[in-house]
Scaffold this motif. Structure first.
Motif, mmCIF file in Angstrom:
data_model
loop_
_atom_site.group_PDB
_atom_site.id
_atom_site.type_symbol
_atom_site.label_atom_id
_atom_site.label_comp_id
_atom_site.label_asym_id
_atom_site.label_seq_id
_atom_site.Cartn_x
_atom_site.Cartn_y
_atom_site.Cartn_z
ATOM 1 N N GLY A 35 10.158 -0.909 6.617
ATOM 2 C CA GLY A 35 10.045 -0.864 5.171
ATOM 3 C C GLY A 35 8.939 0.053 4.718
ATOM 4 O O GLY A 35 7.957 0.268 5.434
ATOM 5 N N TRP A 36 9.118 0.605 3.526
ATOM 6 C CA TRP A 36 8.078 1.362 2.847
ATOM 7 C C TRP A 36 7.578 0.536 1.665
ATOM 8 O O TRP A 36 8.380 0.055 0.854
ATOM 9 N N TYR A 37 6.269 0.381 1.584
ATOM 10 C CA TYR A 37 5.615 -0.320 0.489
ATOM 11 C C TYR A 37 4.649 0.639 -0.193
ATOM 12 O O TYR A 37 4.241 1.648 0.377
ATOM 13 N N ARG A 38 4.270 0.307 -1.417
ATOM 14 C CA ARG A 38 3.248 1.089 -2.094
ATOM 15 C C ARG A 38 2.334 0.174 -2.885
ATOM 16 O O ARG A 38 2.722 -0.908 -3.307
ATOM 17 N N GLN A 39 1.113 0.641 -3.088
ATOM 18 C CA GLN A 39 0.143 -0.104 -3.863
ATOM 19 C C GLN A 39 -0.659 0.860 -4.727
ATOM 20 O O GLN A 39 -1.335 1.743 -4.216
ATOM 21 N N ALA A 40 -0.564 0.680 -6.033
ATOM 22 C CA ALA A 40 -1.319 1.463 -6.990
ATOM 23 C C ALA A 40 -2.585 0.703 -7.363
ATOM 24 O O ALA A 40 -2.646 -0.524 -7.237
ATOM 25 N N PRO A 41 -3.616 1.402 -7.840
ATOM 26 C CA PRO A 41 -4.859 0.726 -8.228
ATOM 27 C C PRO A 41 -4.613 -0.382 -9.244
ATOM 28 O O PRO A 41 -3.926 -0.180 -10.244
ATOM 29 N N LYS A 43 -2.810 -3.002 -8.939
ATOM 30 C CA LYS A 43 -1.486 -3.604 -8.869
ATOM 31 C C LYS A 43 -1.228 -4.196 -7.490
ATOM 32 O O LYS A 43 -1.893 -3.856 -6.516
ATOM 33 N N GLN A 44 -0.248 -5.093 -7.429
ATOM 34 C CA GLN A 44 0.141 -5.692 -6.167
ATOM 35 C C GLN A 44 0.927 -4.704 -5.316
ATOM 36 O O GLN A 44 1.598 -3.809 -5.838
ATOM 37 N N ARG A 45 0.834 -4.894 -4.007
ATOM 38 C CA ARG A 45 1.654 -4.091 -3.115
ATOM 39 C C ARG A 45 3.118 -4.502 -3.284
ATOM 40 O O ARG A 45 3.439 -5.693 -3.326
ATOM 41 N N GLU A 46 3.995 -3.522 -3.383
ATOM 42 C CA GLU A 46 5.397 -3.803 -3.620
ATOM 43 C C GLU A 46 6.288 -3.075 -2.620
ATOM 44 O O GLU A 46 5.956 -1.987 -2.142
ATOM 45 N N LEU A 47 7.413 -3.689 -2.332
ATOM 46 C CA LEU A 47 8.413 -3.070 -1.467
ATOM 47 C C LEU A 47 9.126 -1.973 -2.234
ATOM 48 O O LEU A 47 9.631 -2.195 -3.335
ATOM 49 N N VAL A 48 9.185 -0.794 -1.643
ATOM 50 C CA VAL A 48 9.859 0.349 -2.246
ATOM 51 C C VAL A 48 11.260 0.518 -1.672
ATOM 52 O O VAL A 48 12.233 0.695 -2.405
ATOM 53 N N ALA A 49 11.361 0.492 -0.347
ATOM 54 C CA ALA A 49 12.634 0.692 0.331
ATOM 55 C C ALA A 49 12.583 0.049 1.702
ATOM 56 O O ALA A 49 11.514 -0.068 2.303
ATOM 57 N N ALA A 50 13.741 -0.357 2.204
ATOM 58 C CA ALA A 50 13.826 -0.975 3.522
ATOM 59 C C ALA A 50 15.088 -0.516 4.226
ATOM 60 O O ALA A 50 16.088 -0.191 3.583
ATOM 61 N N ILE A 51 15.028 -0.501 5.553
ATOM 62 C CA ILE A 51 16.191 -0.150 6.358
ATOM 63 C C ILE A 51 16.231 -1.066 7.572
ATOM 64 O O ILE A 51 15.213 -1.299 8.220
ATOM 65 N N THR A 52 17.401 -1.609 7.868
ATOM 66 C CA THR A 52 17.557 -2.509 8.997
ATOM 67 C C THR A 52 17.884 -1.737 10.261
ATOM 68 O O THR A 52 18.138 -0.529 10.236
ATOM 69 N N SER A 53 17.908 -2.453 11.386
ATOM 70 C CA SER A 53 18.290 -1.827 12.650
ATOM 71 C C SER A 53 19.724 -1.322 12.612
ATOM 72 O O SER A 53 20.074 -0.428 13.382
ATOM 73 N N CYS A 95 3.863 2.119 5.654
ATOM 74 C CA CYS A 95 4.990 1.776 6.506
ATOM 75 C C CYS A 95 4.728 0.408 7.125
ATOM 76 O O CYS A 95 3.594 0.096 7.509
ATOM 77 N N LYS A 96 5.764 -0.423 7.226
ATOM 78 C CA LYS A 96 5.594 -1.787 7.718
ATOM 79 C C LYS A 96 6.783 -2.232 8.549
ATOM 80 O O LYS A 96 7.913 -1.856 8.278
ATOM 81 N N THR A 97 6.496 -3.034 9.570
ATOM 82 C CA THR A 97 7.565 -3.637 10.358
ATOM 83 C C THR A 97 7.106 -4.978 10.906
ATOM 84 O O THR A 97 5.916 -5.292 10.898
ATOM 85 N N ASP A 98 8.054 -5.778 11.364
ATOM 86 C CA ASP A 98 7.777 -7.054 12.011
ATOM 87 C C ASP A 98 8.386 -7.022 13.397
ATOM 88 O O ASP A 98 9.547 -6.644 13.561
ATOM 89 N N ARG A 99 7.589 -7.421 14.369
ATOM 90 C CA ARG A 99 8.021 -7.401 15.759
ATOM 91 C C ARG A 99 7.456 -8.607 16.480
ATOM 92 O O ARG A 99 6.247 -8.806 16.501
ATOM 93 N N ALA A 100 8.330 -9.411 17.094
ATOM 94 C CA ALA A 100 7.915 -10.578 17.867
ATOM 95 C C ALA A 100 6.971 -11.484 17.078
ATOM 96 O O ALA A 100 5.981 -11.989 17.612
ATOM 97 N N GLY A 101 7.273 -11.679 15.804
ATOM 98 C CA GLY A 101 6.492 -12.570 14.974
ATOM 99 C C GLY A 101 5.198 -11.993 14.445
ATOM 100 O O GLY A 101 4.415 -12.717 13.822
ATOM 101 N N VAL A 102 4.951 -10.719 14.664
ATOM 102 C CA VAL A 102 3.722 -10.063 14.222
ATOM 103 C C VAL A 102 4.060 -8.963 13.222
ATOM 104 O O VAL A 102 4.987 -8.180 13.450
ATOM 105 N N THR A 103 3.312 -8.889 12.129
ATOM 106 C CA THR A 103 3.488 -7.847 11.131
ATOM 107 C C THR A 103 2.568 -6.671 11.439
ATOM 108 O O THR A 103 1.378 -6.852 11.702
ATOM 109 N N TYR A 104 3.125 -5.480 11.379
ATOM 110 C CA TYR A 104 2.366 -4.257 11.630
ATOM 111 C C TYR A 104 2.420 -3.357 10.404
ATOM 112 O O TYR A 104 3.481 -3.170 9.801
#
Length: 115
Positions: A35-41, A43-53, A95-104
């Motif tokens: 996923g792609w997220y963004r955060q403006a001064p 404001k809260q971080r928000e999801l912009v776009a996501a793509i699955t496997s 950029c963000k992802t989740d793997r084996a229960g951990v968020t990166y």
């Protein structure tokens, strides 16, 4: 473990375009959602776009028709093509992802849309 590195941000005029890249590395061997997220001064971080496997995509209403998320699996890279940029798109993009229960999260890349 997963490491994510974003690049491609910068200063662009309204109506312009940028392409962000997120390269994933580490001890993994299979595809996963990104996923792609963004955060403006201020404001809260928000999801912009996501793509699955499986390459299913989703977008925030504010960017539909202007942004496109895609991936190049052999390069372990996810892209965010941003067209018709507006000043309100100004933010740090992550950029963000989740793997084996951990968020990166990646370190972020600054996008500034201004004349």
């Amino acid at each position: 473990q997963v490491q994510l590195v974003e690049s491609g941000g910068g200063l662009v005029q309204p109506g312009g375009s940028l392409r962000l890249s997120c390269v994933a590395s580490g001890s993994f061997f299979s595809l996963f959602g990104m996923g792609w997220y963004r955060q403006a001064p201020g404001k809260q971080r928000e999801l912009v776009a996501a793509i699955t496997s499986g390459d299913t995509t989703a977008y925030a209403d504010s960017v539909k028709g202007r942004f496109t998320i895609s991936r190049d699996n052999p390069k372990r890279t996810v892209y965010l093509q941003m067209n018709s940029l507006k000043p309100e798109d100004t933010a740090v993009y992550y950029c963000k992802t989740d793997r084996a229960g951990v968020t990166y999260w990646g370190q972020g890349t600054q996008v500034t849309v201004s004349s």
